[in-house]
Design an enzyme around this catalytic site. Structure first.
Site, PDB file in Angstrom:
ATOM      1  N   ALA A 120       1.135  -1.135   1.277  1.00  3.26           N
ATOM      2  CA  ALA A 120       1.251  -1.964   2.476  1.00  3.26           C
ATOM      3  C   ALA A 120       0.552  -1.358   3.676  1.00  3.26           C
ATOM      4  O   ALA A 120       0.428  -2.000   4.705  1.00  3.26           O
ATOM      5  CB  ALA A 120       2.728  -2.191   2.815  1.00  3.26           C
ATOM      6  N   CYS A 121       0.094  -0.120   3.566  1.00  4.79           N
ATOM      7  CA  CYS A 121      -0.465   0.542   4.739  1.00  4.79           C
ATOM      8  C   CYS A 121      -1.590   1.459   4.325  1.00  4.79           C
ATOM      9  O   CYS A 121      -1.410   2.340   3.496  1.00  4.79           O
ATOM     10  CB  CYS A 121       0.611   1.343   5.464  1.00  4.79           C
ATOM     11  SG  CYS A 121      -0.012   2.287   6.861  1.00  4.79           S
ATOM     12  N   GLY A 122      -2.750   1.283   4.933  1.00  4.05           N
ATOM     13  CA  GLY A 122      -3.898   2.112   4.588  1.00  4.05           C
ATOM     14  C   GLY A 122      -4.012   3.364   5.407  1.00  4.05           C
ATOM     15  O   GLY A 122      -4.786   4.252   5.091  1.00  4.05           O
ATOM     16  N   CYS A 124      -1.059   5.043   6.834  1.00  4.11           N
ATOM     17  CA  CYS A 124       0.260   5.623   7.077  1.00  4.11           C
ATOM     18  C   CYS A 124       0.231   7.146   7.057  1.00  4.11           C
ATOM     19  O   CYS A 124       1.029   7.792   7.726  1.00  4.11           O
ATOM     20  CB  CYS A 124       1.241   5.126   6.026  1.00  4.11           C
ATOM     21  SG  CYS A 124       1.516   3.338   6.051  1.00  4.11           S
TER      22      CYS A 124
END
Length: 279
Positions: A120-122, A124
């Site tokens: 969900a997060c590139g 983080c």
């Protein structure tokens, strides 16, 4: 043998007030351990397939590798079955879900990252926002794009999403020429992973910076997607979903044309409208 992107299973389905058992398919999500010269760099949650592209695209975005000649060897898990003509790939790692990049010389930099990045997060794992802005340069003006061209690109992107048709659980990124010709399309459980795979493919093909290209993404346009587009030299980014405030600010600062809510024959332009010739 490469793992299926959408393995089948059976589910209990509630329909019209009763339970039935039915076949279904879910997208594969597994961790990929990325190493740099044998030293762990990051763990990325992704859909298996095109792992070499994903790894190179991620390293390009973070400024570790800026040209394919800077890569001497890529070692990858034997089960992946991946090969490339333009760079040496040895599928000799016995552990599953592993990629180890060996630079031709000292890497340009080794970013300070945590060891886990979710699908969900590139970004983080990035310690500082300034780390993401490192090496970014304002994009040159052009090319001019017919504004009526953009809505049709979503249809082309959707037509190429074969795994999404079976699972409903993948994002897609498509790289198009300025005339609307599809160059590359990749699917992944993570929208940023799909972009990394497209950029990694372009790096392998010697097509970076992609200064005459349009990037279309199936999800929203977050900060990390804009950052990756600017890093790859892509002048126009169009998203089916909405952008974030940081994405808009970054696009305006670095002269990226940013389009959001690309649906039907309508969309919003948040930055760089001059590239769209009818405006």
């Amino acid at each position: 043998m490469a793992k299926p992107a959408a393995p089948g299973l059976r589910v209990h389905r509630w329909t019209s007030g009763q339970w039935t058992e039915a076949p279904d398919a879910v997208v594969t999500e597994e961790p990929l351990q990325i190493s740099l010269h044998g030293e762990p760099l990051s763990v990325v949650m992704r859909t298996p397939g095109h792992d070499v592209e994903l790894c190179l695209g991620l390293m390009y975005a973070e400024g570790i590798v800026r040209a394919l000649r800077e890569v001497r060897l890529i070692r990858i898990s034997a089960e992946s079955g991946e090969m490339e003509k333009a760079v040496r790939v040895d599928a000799d790692l016995l552990e599953s879900n592993q990629v180890d990049v060996h630079p031709a010389g000292a890497p340009r930099r080794k970013p300070e990252r945590s060891m886990l990045s979710s699908s969900a997060c590139g970004v983080c794992g990035t310690v500082l926002i300034e780390e993401l802005r490192r090496d970014l340069a304002a994009l040159p003006d052009g090319p001019s794009v017919d504004p009526s061209l953009l809505p049709g690109l979503v249809d082309k992107l959707r037509a190429g999403q074969g795994v999404f048709d079976r699972t409903g659980g993948l994002h897609a990124a498509g790289l198009f020429n300025a005339d609307g010709t599809l160059v590359h399309l990749r699917e992944d459980v993570g929208r940023h992973n799909a972009v990394d795979k497209v950029v990694g493919r372009s790096l392998i093909d010697g097509a970076l910076p992609a200064s005459s290209s349009i990037l279309v993404v199936s999800g929203r346009a977050g900060y990390e997607i804009v950052q990756k587009a600017i890093s790859a030299g892509i002048p126009l980014l169009a998203a089916v979903g909405a952008p974030s405030s940081l994405a808009v600010a970054l696009a305006r600062e670095f002269n990226l044309t940013l389009v959001g809510f690309l649906r039907g024959d309508r969309y919003n332009v948040y930055a760089g409208p001059d590239r769209l010739t009818a405006l």
